[in-house]
Write a protein that holds these residues in place. Structure first.
Motif, PDB file in Angstrom:
ATOM      1  N   ARG A  86       0.728  -1.308   0.240  1.00  0.00           N
ATOM      2  CA  ARG A  86      -0.191  -0.021  -0.130  1.00  0.00           C
ATOM      3  C   ARG A  86       0.916   1.465  -0.272  1.00  0.00           C
TER       4      ARG A  86
ATOM      5  N   SER B 244     -11.786  -3.930   3.206  1.00  0.00           N
ATOM      6  CA  SER B 244     -12.036  -3.286   4.844  1.00  0.00           C
ATOM      7  C   SER B 244     -10.707  -3.416   5.235  1.00  0.00           C
TER       8      SER B 244
ATOM      9  N   CYS C 285      -3.401   2.245  -4.785  1.00  0.00           N
ATOM     10  CA  CYS C 285      -5.358   2.030  -3.948  1.00  0.00           C
ATOM     11  C   CYS C 285      -6.627   3.061  -3.709  1.00  0.00           C
ATOM     12  N   GLN C 286      -5.606   4.434  -4.524  1.00  0.00           N
ATOM     13  CA  GLN C 286      -6.353   4.911  -4.751  1.00  0.00           C
ATOM     14  C   GLN C 286      -7.664   4.883  -5.968  1.00  0.00           C
ATOM     15  N   GLU C 287      -6.987   4.937  -6.937  1.00  0.00           N
ATOM     16  CA  GLU C 287      -8.043   4.546  -8.233  1.00  0.00           C
ATOM     17  C   GLU C 287      -8.755   3.124  -8.044  1.00  0.00           C
ATOM     18  N   MET C 288      -8.337   2.357  -7.255  1.00  0.00           N
ATOM     19  CA  MET C 288      -9.088   0.928  -6.412  1.00  0.00           C
ATOM     20  C   MET C 288      -9.597   0.917  -5.573  1.00  0.00           C
ATOM     21  N   ASP C 289      -9.900   2.331  -5.064  1.00  0.00           N
ATOM     22  CA  ASP C 289     -10.547   2.871  -4.291  1.00  0.00           C
ATOM     23  C   ASP C 289     -10.913   1.138  -2.814  1.00  0.00           C
ATOM     24  N   VAL C 290      -9.005   1.652  -2.388  1.00  0.00           N
ATOM     25  CA  VAL C 290      -8.212   0.825  -1.100  1.00  0.00           C
ATOM     26  C   VAL C 290      -8.314   1.441  -0.443  1.00  0.00           C
ATOM     27  N   PHE C 291      -9.028   1.754   0.619  1.00  0.00           N
ATOM     28  CA  PHE C 291      -9.131   2.654   1.900  1.00  0.00           C
ATOM     29  C   PHE C 291      -8.409   1.531   3.177  1.00  0.00           C
TER      30      PHE C 291
ATOM     31  N   ARG D  42     -14.629  -8.318  -4.421  1.00  0.00           N
ATOM     32  CA  ARG D  42     -13.587  -7.147  -4.472  1.00  0.00           C
ATOM     33  C   ARG D  42     -14.054  -7.583  -2.566  1.00  0.00           C
TER      34      ARG D  42
ATOM     35  N   SER E 172      -6.846  -6.186   2.296  1.00  0.00           N
ATOM     36  CA  SER E 172      -7.280  -6.159   1.355  1.00  0.00           C
ATOM     37  C   SER E 172      -7.904  -6.796  -0.102  1.00  0.00           C
TER      38      SER E 172
END
Length: 104
Positions: A54, A86, A61-67, A83, A71
């Motif tokens: 990450r 979380s 991560c930002q492009e894939m909405d991984v916050f 997906r 995950s």
């Protein structure tokens, strides 16, 4: 498990049957899954498993909405199919249920 080396490699690997695991070295919940991930990989050997750091690939991560991490995002033939994203700790059973489709 393959360790992602570049954005270009990410784009290439998305074209196959790939499970991307978004993780970080400082994340205790990410290290919690380390002992059983080889067994998960063996059970789901029709996928290529790829570890995405990450901190090294924050733009992906930002492009894939991984916050939250750890995950998982699955791609099949260039298309995202599922997906499990979380910040919560994940058990081996949860990961396997996700991969076999019984946890959506």
């Amino acid at each position: 498990m393959i360790k992602l080396q570049s954005k270009e490699q990410f784009e290439e690997l998305k074209q196959g049957n790939t499970v991307f695991l978004f993780t970080a070295g400082w994340c205790p919940d990410c290290h919690f899954i380390d002992p059983f991930m080889p067994e998960v990989e063996q059970k789901f050997d029709h996928y290529t498993f790829v570890s995405v750091d990450r901190d090294q690939f924050i733009e992906i991560c930002q492009e894939m909405d991984v916050f939250g991490i750890p995950s998982f995002i699955v791609f099949e033939q260039g298309r995202e199919t599922k997906r499990f994203v979380s910040k919560d700790r994940k058990t081996q059973q949860q990961i396997e249920e996700f991969l076999d489709g019984s946890l959506a």
